[in-house]
Design an enzyme around this catalytic site. Structure first.
Site, mmCIF file in Angstrom:
data_model
loop_
_atom_site.group_PDB
_atom_site.id
_atom_site.type_symbol
_atom_site.label_atom_id
_atom_site.label_comp_id
_atom_site.label_asym_id
_atom_site.label_seq_id
_atom_site.Cartn_x
_atom_site.Cartn_y
_atom_site.Cartn_z
ATOM 1 N N ASP A 136 -5.942 1.282 -4.203
ATOM 2 C CA ASP A 136 -7.182 0.974 -3.500
ATOM 3 C C ASP A 136 -7.697 2.175 -2.702
ATOM 4 O O ASP A 136 -8.851 2.203 -2.304
ATOM 5 C CB ASP A 136 -7.062 -0.276 -2.617
ATOM 6 C CG ASP A 136 -6.006 -0.163 -1.521
ATOM 7 O OD1 ASP A 136 -5.299 0.873 -1.464
ATOM 8 O OD2 ASP A 136 -5.873 -1.110 -0.732
ATOM 9 N N SER A 192 0.837 -1.202 0.000
ATOM 10 C CA SER A 192 0.000 0.000 0.000
ATOM 11 C C SER A 192 0.871 1.250 0.000
ATOM 12 O O SER A 192 1.688 1.435 -0.892
ATOM 13 C CB SER A 192 -0.947 -0.034 1.195
ATOM 14 O OG SER A 192 -1.865 1.025 1.143
ATOM 15 N N ASP A 207 -3.008 5.743 -4.003
ATOM 16 C CA ASP A 207 -1.821 5.129 -3.395
ATOM 17 C C ASP A 207 -1.230 4.087 -4.355
ATOM 18 O O ASP A 207 -1.814 3.802 -5.403
ATOM 19 C CB ASP A 207 -2.153 4.563 -2.022
ATOM 20 C CG ASP A 207 -3.141 3.408 -2.058
ATOM 21 O OD1 ASP A 207 -3.769 3.190 -3.105
ATOM 22 O OD2 ASP A 207 -3.285 2.718 -1.036
ATOM 23 N N ASP A 234 -1.048 0.877 -4.735
ATOM 24 C CA ASP A 234 -1.787 -0.273 -5.260
ATOM 25 C C ASP A 234 -3.209 0.102 -5.682
ATOM 26 O O ASP A 234 -4.008 -0.763 -6.023
ATOM 27 C CB ASP A 234 -1.802 -1.432 -4.259
ATOM 28 C CG ASP A 234 -2.583 -1.128 -2.992
ATOM 29 O OD1 ASP A 234 -2.570 0.042 -2.572
ATOM 30 O OD2 ASP A 234 -3.189 -2.051 -2.424
#
Length: 571
Positions: free
Chosen positions: A301, A146, A297, A299
């Site tokens: 999500d 993340s 961010d 990744d």
């Protein structure tokens, strides 16, 4: 320290490759203080899966800790999912070693006779969640850390419903992992069981994102000027495509941050919660006169949203504010279409703003409140198959629109944020004005988060002591208000501190404490599930009678939060 040394020396055996042995031997030879942190515990699953610093050792992300996690998951799948051919899908983000780790994980699954769909290159986490069900898989893995610093990586496990693992599967998997010796990992791949996937899944995912993120109303999307930054992450693969397919043509990408890069060279932290991370994007917004800034961010999500305030300045919304505006917007759409009939719900979490509960109630919609983490919101959907899930979010800048993705989804949420802004602009309003109108109709809620970092074994003990003190010696008054209740989610009890009455909390146990006053002032404390931190969440509220009084009321609420922080000696 002798136990630490004994554990470290086990990594000098032939079970581990030469590179790993060399790294450990050097730490032993130099009497490195780092040795203790690497071996004082095993890497464990938290609210976001397994996440940590890369390197050799039981408390690090490496070939062997990932291999053991995958072997344990393989064993659990084989034992508990009775199918002739088990299937998993694997994705990864832009972090160092993610591609290598993803192939390693694929190798272990295939060595256990499990079919693997492996994305050809980096992909957004929500696409992995989508792909689990789209490809009829029994589990999914994404290699990501993340928004953590560059030295981190991680491993998130998804179940067949597309949501992250929850009880009983999480405990079962962890039990299998912890019962394994590193010698039991099967690393020898069966390449015939590993299939590369890419565009054929991307196209369906983006199409569904557009369907879920767009409104049926006629909106002038070409009139919204958008600045977007991927912060060197995976969203560059899907978000610009989704915006274009939805009809947004005036989109400006921060070019310096377009290229995926695990070093995140232009930011101190790739965290869209922090204004500093979005500075290049907001600078561009001022330069070109943009209406909205969106950053995701690594990744993809979570998303940060900055919009023009009443004075024309770019203001970064916090996760609670974005969540409330988007939830209100969705429910307004559902109401206009005549689809609200008492069988709908929205999702939130115990540390998120209670304003979303008030907003939902105004539409006659229930709010289901879970523990922190979208795996619990995904579980709500699974546990309520006959009810309509409208949307849900949490304070940490995550949102989920509908249920085609069962995790926080910055792709669809980006579209939704733009829909809010575009329709508001078309109607002579703005994203920010929509938020203020919600405050006027309900109450002005102000939230604040403090994270205190405590690294290593001693830090973990300090965090537990802080929580123990708050649990066993509860605060009885704060800022002149009596504390009415203490909710202890580890004990599953809510105690009225005035009458002494105790009621049960019907949620899984979690090390979270929440103090609340009669006026709705809340203080929550919890250790992070993925970082060496303890987090304190503050929420205060009051009425707002007129938009003109916004600054005055907000200043009063800010001052109240600061008094509470000072009183608790947290500054």
């Amino acid at each position: 320290m002798s136990k630490i040394l004994d554990k470290a020396k086990q990594w000098l055996t032939s079970t581990f490759d030469a590179e790993t042995q060399q790294e450990i031997q050097q730490l032993i030879d130099t009497n490195s203080s780092d040795l203790e942190d690497r071996f004082y515990k095993n890497m464990e699953f938290g609210t976001g899966g397994m996440r940590g610093i890369m390197g050799a050792g039981t408390n690090r992300i490496n070939k062997y800790t990932l291999g053991r996690a995958t072997q344990g998951l393989s064993n659990y799948l084989i034992e508990n999912v009775k199918k002739e051919q088990l299937k998993v899908v694997i994705a990864y983000d832009c972090r160092h070693n993610s591609k290598k780790f993803a192939k390693l994980v694929a190798d272990v699954f295939s060595a256990n006779n499990i079919k693997v769909f492996l994305f050809e290159d980096l992909r957004a986490t929500p696409e992995l969640s989508f792909a689990v069900r789209h490809l009829d898989c029994d589990a999914g893995i994404v290699l990501t850390a993340s928004h953590n610093p560059p030295e981190y990586n991680g491993y998130k496990v998804y179940w067949s419903d597309g949501g992250q693992i929850v009880p009983p599967h999480d405990g079962g998997i962890i039990g299998n992992v912890n019962g394994l010796d590193f010698t039991e990992i099967k690393f020898n791949a069966n390449e015939s069981l590993i299939e590369t996937i890419g565009k054929e899944v991307d196209d369906v995912f983006v199409a569904k994102s557009v369907v879920n993120g767009k409104l049926s109303e006629k909106i002038d999307r070409k009139n919204l000027k958008v600045v977007f930054t991927s912060l060197h992450g995976t969203s560059i693969v899907s978000v610009p495509d989704a915006l274009a397919k939805a009809g947004y043509t005036d989109v400006h990408i921060v070019e310096e941050q377009r290229e995926p890069n695990g070093d995140f060279p232009t930011v101190k932290s790739p965290n869209p919660e922090e204004p500093e991370a979005l500075k290049m994007a907001t600078d561009l917004a001022y330069k070109i006169g943009a209406d909205i800034v969106i950053g995701t961010d690594p990744d993809c999500d979570r998303l940060g949203v900055a919009v023009r305030d009443a004075d024309g300045n770019m203001k970064l919304m916090n996760g609670n504010q974005t969540m409330v505006v988007m939830t209100d917007f969705l429910m307004r759409k559902w109401k206009k279409e005549g689809k609200i009939n008492g069988n709908q719900f929205v999702g939130s979490t115990i540390v998120s703003t209670e304003l979303v509960n008030e907003v939902a109630a105004g539409y006659g919609v229930d709010t289901n409140v879970s523990l922190t983490g979208f795996k619990w919101i995904a579980k709500m959907i699974r546990d309520n198959p006959n009810k309509d899930f409208i949307g849900g979010g949490e304070e940490s800048f995550g949102y989920m629109v509908g249920d085609f993705v069962r995790d926080k989804d910055a792709v669809t949420a980006t579209l939704l944020a733009c829909e809010v802004a575009a329709l508001a602009k078309q109607n002579g309003s703005s994203f920010y004005e929509e938020l203020l109108n919600i405050y006027i109709r309900n109450n002005f809620y102000k939230e604040h988060l403090i994270s205190i970092t405590k690294k290593g074994m001693d830090g973990a003990a300090e965090i537990q002591q802080m929580l123990s003190d708050m649990r066993n010696n509860p605060i009885t008054e704060i800022d002149g208000e009596k504390i009415e209740s203490l909710s202890d989610y580890d004990a599953s009890t809510r105690k009225n501190l005035i009458t002494g009455a105790i009621t049960n909390i019907d949620l899984p146990k979690s090390n979270v404490l929440i103090y609340q006053t009669a006026s709705g002032t809340r203080i929550a404390a919890r250790p992070s599930g993925t970082e060496p931190k303890i987090k304190f969440y503050f929420s205060v509220n009051t009425s707002l009678d007129n938009v003109k009084n916004t600054d005055k009321v907000e200043a009063e609420l800010d001052a109240k939060i600061q008094r509470i922080i000072k009183e608790m000696k947290l500054n």
